[in-house]
Write an enzyme that holds these catalytic residues in place. Structure first.
Site, PDB file in Angstrom:
ATOM      1  CG  ASP A 245      -1.797  -1.219   1.321  1.00 23.25           C
ATOM      2  OD1 ASP A 245      -2.105  -1.809   0.279  1.00 23.25           O
ATOM      3  OD2 ASP A 245      -2.157  -1.589   2.450  1.00 23.25           O
TER       4      ASP A 245
ATOM      5  CD  GLU B  88      -9.749  -2.568  -1.167  1.00 16.24           C
ATOM      6  OE1 GLU B  88      -8.849  -3.300  -1.610  1.00 16.24           O
ATOM      7  OE2 GLU B  88     -10.278  -2.731  -0.059  1.00 16.24           O
TER       8      GLU B  88
END
Length: 265
Positions: free
Chosen positions: A13, A174
């Site tokens: 991420d 998301e």
């Protein structure tokens, strides 16, 4: 020639932000301590760890965090001479922000954002200086990208959250990130954790305007994303090393919507 991985081990991420000639990267740390490693580079290829944003118990409680719990998808920003990092501890206090004058630290104690659900928060500032938090619904309510005006230094929500986009129909969207490019405001998000797809949805409205959830999916460009299959153990080992500290960055006052790149799941 770029040789991947540019940062080996378990560093998922990534959120990258440029300040002047310096690039800074933050990534998820899940149930591991210290949390959210911070890296520095001048060329986006050679990276060195300069610290951790969450390095003391007052910032990070992982006592009840299960495997794959803890800290999810941080977003790193620089605004008005201050570094801000927003993230979510899904095993404790939810969304919070920490700040620093120097990305190598020290970082502040958390500014908790009470009353805001979801995961994967992003920060962006519009032309009036207002700050907007864009995030994804999570769990049983997953399926919508939401947005809310926010006072980032107090952690106060300034209005009711509103839906921004509900995806292309592939799966729950998301990991949203906002960009301002050529006068357009765009949101980039992943369609699902394991789908390895993401979309660019152009928006000409100001931040905070409600997107049409029935927008033509053909307007969304599908992109390939690299998945992460590394185990968590290399992260714990590499994170125990003492990071080197490069020359302190000179703030450039860039708008959050002009981040060079910002990736997520």
């Amino acid at each position: 020639m770029v040789v991947n991985p540019v940062i080996p081990g378990f560093h998922p991420d990534p959120s990258v932000y440029r300040v002047g000639d310096d690039y800074f990267l933050a990534c998820s740390s899940f149930e591991y301590y210290p949390g959210v490693p911070i890296f520095h580079s001048r060329d986006l290829t050679a990276w060195s760890q300069i610290g951790n944003a969450l390095d003391r118990p007052s910032q990070l409680n992982l006592v009840t965090a299960p495997s794959s719990g803890g800290i999810y998808a941080p977003t790193l920003r620089h605004h008005d001479g201050l570094f801000l990092l927003i993230t979510t501890n899904v095993s404790d206090r939810g969304h919070f922000i920490v700040t620093a004058q120097d990305p190598a630290g020290p970082w502040s104690d958390p500014i908790v954002i009470d009353g805001l659900p979801g995961v994967d928060p992003d920060l962006a500032w519009d032309e009036t200086g207002a700050c907007w938090c864009t995030y994804a619904t999570f769990g049983a309510e997953a399926g919508t990208i939401m947005q809310v005006p926010l006072d980032p230094l107090r952690g106060k929500i300034l209005d009711e959250p509103r839906p921004l986009w509900s995806g292309t129909g592939l799966a729950a969207p998301e990991a949203p990130h906002l960009y301002r490019i050529d006068g357009n405001c765009l949101v980039r998000c992943s369609s699902m954790r394991w789908s390895k797809r993401s979309g660019w949805m152009p928006r000409r409205e100001r931040l905070g305007s409600v997107a049409d959830p029935s927008a033509d999916p053909s307007a969304v460009a599908s992109l390939k994303m690299t998945g992460s299959s590394s185990s968590a153990r290399p992260y714990r080992q590499s994170n125990s090393l003492t990071p080197s500290r490069p020359t302190r960055a000179t703030p450039a006052g860039l708008s959050a919507c002009t981040a060079v790149t910002s990736g997520s799941r």
